[in-house]
Design an enzyme around this catalytic site. Structure first.
Site, PDB file in Angstrom:
ATOM      1  N   ARG A 396       0.846  -1.199   0.000  1.00 47.15           N
ATOM      2  CA  ARG A 396       0.000   0.000   0.000  1.00 47.15           C
ATOM      3  C   ARG A 396       0.879   1.246   0.000  1.00 47.15           C
ATOM      4  O   ARG A 396       1.846   1.347   0.758  1.00 47.15           O
ATOM      5  CB  ARG A 396      -0.903  -0.006   1.230  1.00 47.15           C
ATOM      6  CG  ARG A 396      -1.895   1.139   1.300  1.00 47.15           C
ATOM      7  CD  ARG A 396      -2.731   1.042   2.571  1.00 47.15           C
ATOM      8  NE  ARG A 396      -3.507  -0.186   2.588  1.00 47.15           N
ATOM      9  CZ  ARG A 396      -3.865  -0.828   3.703  1.00 47.15           C
ATOM     10  NH1 ARG A 396      -3.497  -0.366   4.876  1.00 47.15           N
ATOM     11  NH2 ARG A 396      -4.574  -1.927   3.630  1.00 47.15           N
ATOM     12  N   ARG A 465      -1.630   6.256  10.215  1.00 43.89           N
ATOM     13  CA  ARG A 465      -1.880   5.805   8.843  1.00 43.89           C
ATOM     14  C   ARG A 465      -2.048   6.991   7.889  1.00 43.89           C
ATOM     15  O   ARG A 465      -1.919   8.144   8.264  1.00 43.89           O
ATOM     16  CB  ARG A 465      -3.133   4.919   8.809  1.00 43.89           C
ATOM     17  CG  ARG A 465      -3.039   3.655   9.666  1.00 43.89           C
ATOM     18  CD  ARG A 465      -2.205   2.573   9.013  1.00 43.89           C
ATOM     19  NE  ARG A 465      -2.263   1.312   9.742  1.00 43.89           N
ATOM     20  CZ  ARG A 465      -3.122   0.337   9.501  1.00 43.89           C
ATOM     21  NH1 ARG A 465      -4.031   0.481   8.565  1.00 43.89           N
ATOM     22  NH2 ARG A 465      -3.096  -0.783  10.200  1.00 43.89           N
ATOM     23  N   LYS A 539      -3.481   1.405  15.020  1.00 43.87           N
ATOM     24  CA  LYS A 539      -3.355   2.569  14.145  1.00 43.87           C
ATOM     25  C   LYS A 539      -4.087   3.790  14.713  1.00 43.87           C
ATOM     26  O   LYS A 539      -4.846   3.692  15.662  1.00 43.87           O
ATOM     27  CB  LYS A 539      -3.898   2.227  12.769  1.00 43.87           C
ATOM     28  CG  LYS A 539      -5.400   1.913  12.762  1.00 43.87           C
ATOM     29  CD  LYS A 539      -5.794   1.326  11.444  1.00 43.87           C
ATOM     30  CE  LYS A 539      -7.270   0.917  11.470  1.00 43.87           C
ATOM     31  NZ  LYS A 539      -7.588  -0.122  10.549  1.00 43.87           N
ATOM     32  N   LYS A 541      -6.003   7.887  13.700  1.00 42.26           N
ATOM     33  CA  LYS A 541      -6.573   8.816  12.723  1.00 42.26           C
ATOM     34  C   LYS A 541      -7.087  10.074  13.450  1.00 42.26           C
ATOM     35  O   LYS A 541      -7.481   9.986  14.597  1.00 42.26           O
ATOM     36  CB  LYS A 541      -7.743   8.153  11.973  1.00 42.26           C
ATOM     37  CG  LYS A 541      -7.328   6.925  11.156  1.00 42.26           C
ATOM     38  CD  LYS A 541      -8.519   6.093  10.731  1.00 42.26           C
ATOM     39  CE  LYS A 541      -8.911   5.098  11.785  1.00 42.26           C
ATOM     40  NZ  LYS A 541      -9.935   4.153  11.370  1.00 42.26           N
ATOM     41  N   CYS A 731     -14.614  -4.440   0.834  1.00 45.21           N
ATOM     42  CA  CYS A 731     -13.196  -4.730   1.084  1.00 45.21           C
ATOM     43  C   CYS A 731     -12.726  -5.806   0.106  1.00 45.21           C
ATOM     44  O   CYS A 731     -13.515  -6.393  -0.631  1.00 45.21           O
ATOM     45  CB  CYS A 731     -12.994  -5.195   2.525  1.00 45.21           C
ATOM     46  SG  CYS A 731     -13.703  -6.815   2.874  1.00 45.21           S
ATOM     47  N   CYS A 737      -7.293 -12.014   1.596  1.00 44.56           N
ATOM     48  CA  CYS A 737      -7.306 -11.598   3.000  1.00 44.56           C
ATOM     49  C   CYS A 737      -7.433 -12.815   3.909  1.00 44.56           C
ATOM     50  O   CYS A 737      -8.393 -13.583   3.787  1.00 44.56           O
ATOM     51  CB  CYS A 737      -8.462 -10.640   3.260  1.00 44.56           C
ATOM     52  SG  CYS A 737      -8.567 -10.140   5.000  1.00 44.56           S
ATOM     53  N   CYS A 776     -15.394  -9.782   6.836  1.00 42.17           N
ATOM     54  CA  CYS A 776     -15.260 -10.073   8.264  1.00 42.17           C
ATOM     55  C   CYS A 776     -15.583  -8.808   9.047  1.00 42.17           C
ATOM     56  O   CYS A 776     -15.688  -7.723   8.460  1.00 42.17           O
ATOM     57  CB  CYS A 776     -13.845 -10.570   8.591  1.00 42.17           C
ATOM     58  SG  CYS A 776     -12.609  -9.267   8.725  1.00 42.17           S
ATOM     59  N   CYS A 780     -13.222  -3.142   7.090  1.00 38.47           N
ATOM     60  CA  CYS A 780     -12.396  -2.287   6.235  1.00 38.47           C
ATOM     61  C   CYS A 780     -13.230  -1.491   5.230  1.00 38.47           C
ATOM     62  O   CYS A 780     -12.797  -0.457   4.758  1.00 38.47           O
ATOM     63  CB  CYS A 780     -11.349  -3.124   5.504  1.00 38.47           C
ATOM     64  SG  CYS A 780     -10.125  -3.867   6.601  1.00 38.47           S
TER      65      CYS A 780
END
Length: 870
Positions: A396, A465, A539, A541, A731, A737, A776, A780
């Site tokens: 990424r 991130r 992470k 934000k 996602c 994944c 799941c 995401c």
């Protein structure tokens, strides 16, 4: 001598045994956090006391010779009336003598300090822990001999795992057996589903490591094995010896409830009962790992494997010697021990004998923007062939604000063709990622990105991130849009890790560059002023009107986890934003839960301590209060499609990229547009996985339009087909994944196509309805904020949620559990019909189903498990 905190921590990390540091605080406020952080290193004497009354701390510090000593003394005037101050002493010698290393001279220990101790010092406790193997008595000695004879130096280790913990345990057992004298070919390790049930009768010893999914269900890679075994009543297993280690959470369904007791590690217990009924011999009692333990499953696994290794005669072996993965360790241990994100990646990426990297490096590489994956569609076939899984890497890019130049788009197009699977994936974090990169091409991929002035630093991992900003050119002037992007970069650059590991591992090459490489221990230690040794628990934000505590991931049936909307705690000026983010980051660093990753996110820190406390912590570190939040109104969170003219005469065009996958004709078209716009055009990824073309001159607008028409790229209300298609997000999920229970990206367009037919019959095809799907509950694709959301439970089945609002200020609520495609159509067909007939003017679908009582409104994330269905 005057030392900075960085110099002190550098010395502590290197274990300078003769170092004694005395810090004197003469001005308020006095922070004890840096002193508390010294306990991370282990073997350090740490104390905090009043200058006028130091008590025993100076005497103890002077006598401590096992490592460094660090003492903070504060003048009485500096801490007068400060409720945050707590005098304490931390002496590892007391722990060695069986006592408590941490003692306080006060009867009061503030909640946040106690929380820090239980989390930060856990690293030291785990590092020191040495759980003894069970003493083998006469009965156990007999069992040992019997077990070894029956096993005949052959062992098969099978696991059923979704998050990877059971897999880690299974590989640790296999590794210990190989290093303990078993021939490599005599130790087999794989998923339960990859093993032929009929072959169990000829196996002398099978070790099972079984995790729990859903409501006491087998994970996806063990479900078929158990079903097939249940159907084989003809199978005689009297010659089989087995043992089982089960993983679960004793509080998933509520602490102390009957349902919790019934479902705790249920798959492991069900398998144990079935094998016993079929005549198999249990070699030793079943062991259990409970996520409620201080270090999760590690506590139970350490005790169980100690007994197992003793019975197999491999307890004296070095688990790390000659192995591929080394011993199983927690994420926090791995971060501490990897020399600021280095680990063994430089060497393991050059190892061409395998397509994967060691387990500890799979954890570490995330902080460099990559995940190791494998093609799950091929797992069973490859395991039956006896070859390793089809491993590859997702990489990424770090792309603040989602902006890139035409030249950078071309470079990424070349990269996906030369090194990946030929497609680009636009993510919900406003950036690209490429899939299918083989290990031998990882470094070349990173270097190609670097040549185009891009990198992947901190695109994943326990760090700050990719920082996001608005992607819509129609909401403000071009100048303001550019200023917002500037501050986005400012925040992101300020919060980047400072480790040089990325450049050493992925970019440096050749003997000349190797000589310049900094290796910790032989050159000065790098400073991570924001992250320390352990980086973040998870992470991070943040934004301008400062909102904290938002996050949508949870775990099925784990009532300790839930989605949460952010709390707005104030406003900061643009130039202050990076410092506010730094303070939010350090609060998350110091108080985030490091004992369990499921509870490690910022949202749980805000939930546990409260938004007011979190704001207080941020303002204390800032040195000034935040301003009151500015009023705002959210009207639309979808993407702009079609053309809009900027105030300087240039044009922008919003494209719909279904599910964010740039492939086939759309990829060819956008590549040609990038060639056309070299030197002037810009490209901006959106949080809904689409794309905006920017800075197109009046002269080139017709040329761009011609390409869009020629390749049939959706870019207007007429070409985007329906309101559902314009607002669908998914996602990646299967096949790459490892966490996915069900399809998402490959399946949602099919489901939407069927729902479009229903919407068309009802006359609402062009109504914008937010529909999202993930494989799941890690969420995401943000399904918890969709008007219609789907979260995978098992192959082909989903939990269905409804009732979030269109603009993203309300979570949705569970409407139906474990539904299939036909059931989804059956449920939504009458609801779509009712919406078409009874909706009020401009009423959105999510608001309608709440108003009509079709679904109960979800007011708080903490109510995720308790809000009743209607």
């Amino acid at each position: 001598m005057c030392l900075s905190y960085f110099q002190v921590h550098s010395a502590l990390q290197q274990g300078c045994g003769q170092l004694a540091v005395l810090l004197v605080a003469s001005q308020s406020p006095v922070s004890q956090l840096e002193v508390l952080r010294a306990m991370e290193y282990g073997g350090v004497y740490v104390a905090s006391a009043e200058l006028e009354n130091p008590g025993e701390c100076l005497k103890e510090a002077a006598s401590y010779t096992a490592g460094p000593s660090l003492v903070l003394l504060a003048e009485a005037a500096a801490i007068k009336g400060d409720e945050r101050w707590t005098a304490f002493r931390y002496d590892p010698r007391r722990e060695d003598a069986g006592g408590c290393a941490f003692v306080t001279d006060s009867s009061r220990v503030r909640e946040e300090i106690q929380g820090f101790l239980s989390r930060e010092s856990l690293l030291t406790l785990i590092a020191k822990k040495s759980l003894p193997s069970a003493n083998a008595g006469e009965a156990e000695g007999g069992a040992l001999s019997e077990g070894l004879a029956a096993a005949s130096k052959t062992v098969t280790v099978l696991y059923s795992s979704d998050t990877g913990h059971a897999e880690e345990c299974a590989k640790a057992v296999a590794r210990q057996c190989r290093n303990g004298g078993y021939a490599g070919s005599a130790v087999r390790c794989g998923t339960m589903d990859s093993f032929d049930v009929g072959a169990l009768a000829s196996e002398p010893l099978v070790v099972f490591c079984v995790a729990t999914a859903g409501k006491g269900e087998f994970c996806g890679n063990g479900r078929n094995f158990f079903q097939k075994l249940s159907d084989r009543s003809d199978l005689a297993l009297s010659d089989l010896k087995y043992c089982i280690f089960g993983l679960g959470d004793s509080h998933y369904w509520g602490k102390g409830t009957e349902e919790s007791k019934f479902n705790f590690a249920k798959p492991a217990r069900d398998l144990d009962n079935l094998l016993e009924k079929m005549g198999a011999q249990r070699m030793m009692p079943t062991g259990f790992g409970d996520d409620q333990d201080v270090d999760q499953y590690h506590t139970g696994f350490a005790e169980w494997k100690g007994q197992l290794f003793s019975r197999l005669g491999v307890d004296k072996a070095d688990a790390a010697g000659g192995s591929d993965d080394g011993p199983v360790k927690t994420d926090e241990q791995i971060k501490v021990e990897t020399k600021q994100l280095r680990g063994s990646m430089k060497e393991s990426l050059d190892d061409i004998t395998t397509g994967q990297i060691p387990f500890q490096d799979t954890k570490l590489i995330k902080s460099h923007g990559s995940y190791q994956q494998d093609d799950r569609d091929l797992r069973e076939e490859r395991q039956k062939m006896g070859v390793e899984n089809a491993f590859s890497f997702m990489i990424r890019v770090r792309l603040p604000g989602g902006f890139c130049t035409a030249e950078q788009w071309i470079a990424m197009d070349d990269i996906c063709q030369n090194f990946a699977n030929g497609t680009l994936k636009i993510t919900t974090r406003q950036t690209w990622q490429v899939h299918g990169v083989l290990k031998r091409d990882v470094k070349n991929t990173m270097r190609a990105m670097n040549k185009a002035c891009m990198d992947t630093v901190a695109a994943c991992g326990d760090v700050c991130r990719n920082v996001l900003c608005t992607s819509r050119p129609d909401v403000c002037s071009k100048e303001l849009h550019k200023e917002i992007l500037h501050y986005t970069y400012d925040i992101h650059d300020h919060c980047l890790p400072r480790s040089g590991a990325y450049h050493e591992i992925f970019l440096m090459q050749g003997d000349e560059m190797a000589e310049k490489t900094q290796i910790m221990g032989s050159t000065p230690v790098e400073e991570e002023p924001l992250y320390g040794l352990t980086y973040l628990p998870r992470k991070f934000k943040a934004g301008f009107n400062v909102a904290v505590g938002g996050g949508l991931g949870f775990t099925h049936n784990n009532q300790k986890t839930h989605p949460r909307l952010a709390d707005v705690i104030g406003f900061c000026k643009p130039g202050q934003a990076k410092y506010v983010c730094e303070c939010i980051l350090t609060v998350a660093r110091d108080f985030g839960d490091r004992t369990g990753r499921k509870h490690a996110r910022v949202k749980y820190t805000v939930e546990d301590y409260g938004p007011a406390w979190f704001k207080e912590q941020v303002e204390e570190r800032l040195g000034y209060p935040l301003e009151a939040a500015k009023p705002y109104t959210l009207e639309h969170r979808g993407d702009m499609h079609g053309w809009v003219k900027a105030n300087d005469g240039t044009w922008s065009c919003g494209l719909l990229i279904p599910i964010g996958r740039v492939k086939e004709s759309s990829r060819v078209c956008i590549r040609k547009i990038a060639e056309l716009l070299k030197g002037e055009g810009g490209f901006r990824m959106t949080c809904n996985q689409s794309l905006v073309l920017e800075n197109i001159s009046e002269a080139k607008k017709p040329m761009v339009q011609k390409l869009l028409d020629e390749y049939k790229v959706m870019h207007s209300k007429e070409t985007t087909v329906s309101g559902l298609r314009r607002n669908m997000v998914a996602c990646v999920a299967l096949p790459t994944c490892p966490l996915a229970f069900a399809e998402a990206e490959r399946y949602l367009p099919t489901l939407v196509e069927r729902l479009e037919a229903v919407a068309d019959k009802c006359g609402i095809q062009q109504d914008d309805i937010v529909i999202r799907m993930t494989g799941c509950p890690n969420s995401c694709g943000r399904p918890s904020m969709a008007e219609i959301g789907f979260i995978g439970k098992a192959p082909g089945t989903y939990n269905m949620y409804m009732g979030a609002d269109f603009v993203g200020k309300r979570l949705n609520t569970l409407y139906a559990e474990s539904v299939s495609e036909d059931e989804i159509i059956k449920i939504l067909t009458p609801i779509f019909g009712q919406y078409a007939k009874e909706k009020e003017k401009s009423e959105r679908f999510g608001d309608f189903v709440v108003r009509k009582g079709i679904i109960k409104e979800m007011k708080n994330g903490r109510d995720w498990w308790t809000t009743p269905e209607v």
